[in-house]
Design a protein around this motif. Structure first.
Motif, PDB file in Angstrom:
ATOM      1  N   LEU A  30       0.947  -0.904   0.054  1.00 45.94           N
ATOM      2  CA  LEU A  30       0.130  -0.457  -0.266  1.00 45.94           C
ATOM      3  C   LEU A  30       0.945   1.257   0.012  1.00 45.94           C
ATOM      4  N   SER A  33       2.185   1.805  -3.553  1.00 48.47           N
ATOM      5  CA  SER A  33       1.157   1.435  -5.037  1.00 48.47           C
ATOM      6  C   SER A  33       0.512   2.677  -5.196  1.00 48.47           C
ATOM      7  N   SER A  47      -4.238   2.048  -4.315  1.00 46.28           N
ATOM      8  CA  SER A  47      -3.641   0.981  -4.400  1.00 46.28           C
ATOM      9  C   SER A  47      -3.327   0.523  -6.022  1.00 46.28           C
ATOM     10  N   VAL A  58      -4.335  -8.503  -2.600  1.00 47.06           N
ATOM     11  CA  VAL A  58      -5.058  -6.909  -1.787  1.00 47.06           C
ATOM     12  C   VAL A  58      -6.118  -6.755  -1.497  1.00 47.06           C
ATOM     13  N   ALA A 137       4.929  -3.466  -6.057  1.00 51.63           N
ATOM     14  CA  ALA A 137       4.068  -2.536  -6.210  1.00 51.63           C
ATOM     15  C   ALA A 137       4.791  -1.511  -7.172  1.00 51.63           C
TER      16      ALA A 137
END
Length: 325
Positions: A30, A33, A47, A58, A137
């Motif tokens: 998180l 991203s 995200s 996620v 990410a």
């Protein structure tokens, strides 16, 4: 990049048993991203990831670890974007609580720029999970070679330094750098890249990467040897040209006054211009050692140079072409 996609596909499939490790990965993912946004007066967590598989991972972790419902939207390439389609996972209901729980925001509702200290000082599994989340990410892996790198784009200097610290605790050298306002963390050493990939859980991809690396090293070594051999051949050819030119001049200077054994050595040299001294010895009848051949040719040249000096004429070096000295 194919390798980057392979790594992310493999990392997405990693099964994690401990909730603390899953939470570390999710918090890192998180952080690297997306970020916090205000939507309809409420704090939302977003995200943006590369693949639907990462988005599903996620959403699954959000639901199972924090009981949070999320929505996902696809963003096509365009609008100045250099990469392809991406996917945005968004949490609005409960976004502020989630932000606090995952370390995106402190108790005073201020965004946290790095990573929570409890994560960067956690266990090796949690540290590896931080890197796994960061790579999922915003990570890339380039082909092995002189510019090989495992790299993560960071949202800021604090996040970059936190990632460097996590790598250091895993005993893997990583460096933070800023280029045109973009912060990155880079691992460049080949062994370190392999070690980090294995720690993150990309064992299959690292085997492929290592195989490519070994092939390139073998090819580079072969190229160096070929260049070395070519240089040696050039030097040998130049030396042979110079030696034959000097012998021809020596026989010309001495004429009929050349001792027969020295004349024979000179003629042998001229008859086999590309042969080594050892090979000349084998061509002789009877055979001679290379030291014997070298000695006779050396005495022939010395005798001719002395005669040239006494007569005031150019010596044996006069016939050597430029570049063959």
């Amino acid at each position: 990049m194919a390798l980057t996609s392979d790594v992310k596909d493999e990392l997405t499939a990693v099964q994690v048993g401990k909730n603390t490790v899953r939470a570390a990965e999710l918090a890192s993912l998180l952080r690297f991203s997306g970020g916090l946004h205000i939507i309809s007066g409420r704090i939302a967590v977003e995200s943006e990831v590369d693949t639907p598989a990462i988005a599903r991972r996620v959403r699954k972790d959000l639901a199972e670890l924090y009981g949070v419902r999320s929505e996902v939207a696809s963003i096509g390439a365009g609008g100045g974007r250099s990469k392809g389609e991406s996917f945005v996972v968004r949490v609005i209901d409960g976004g502020e609580t989630l932000a606090r729980q995952t370390g995106l925001m402190d108790a005073r509702r201020r965004p946290i720029r790095g990573l929570p200290n409890r994560l960067t000082t956690g266990s090796r599994e949690e540290l590896a999970a931080i890197w796994r989340g960061a790579f999922l990410a915003a990570g890339t892996l380039t082909d092995p070679g002189r510019s090989a790198a495992l790299e993560v784009v960071c949202p800021g200097n604090e996040a970059a330094m936190a990632l460097v610290g996590a790598a250091g605790r895993l005993r893997i050298p990583a460096k933070a750098r800023e280029v045109r306002g973009i912060h990155r963390v880079v691992v460049r050493d080949g062994e370190a890249i392999s070690a980090m990939l294995r720690l993150m859980g990309a064992g299959n991809t690292v085997d492929e990467w290592e195989e490519m690396r070994q092939r390139r090293e073998v090819r580079a070594t072969a190229n160096r040897l070929v260049n070395f051999d070519d240089a040696n051949l050039r030097r040998s050819a130049q030396a042979a040209v110079a030696a034959c030119a000097r012998v021809e001049r020596a026989l010309e200077i001495l004429g009929d006054g050349v001792p027969e054994h020295l004349r024979y050595a000179g003629a042998l040299r001229l008859a086999h211009r590309d042969a080594s001294l050892d090979e000349l010895g084998h061509h002789a009848d009877p055979p001679m050692t290379k030291d014997a051949v070298a000695g006779r040719i050396r005495r022939l040249l010395a005798m001719a140079d002395k005669e040239a000096t006494d007569r005031g004429i150019p010596g044996t070096e006069a016939n050597v072409p430029p570049g063959a000295e």
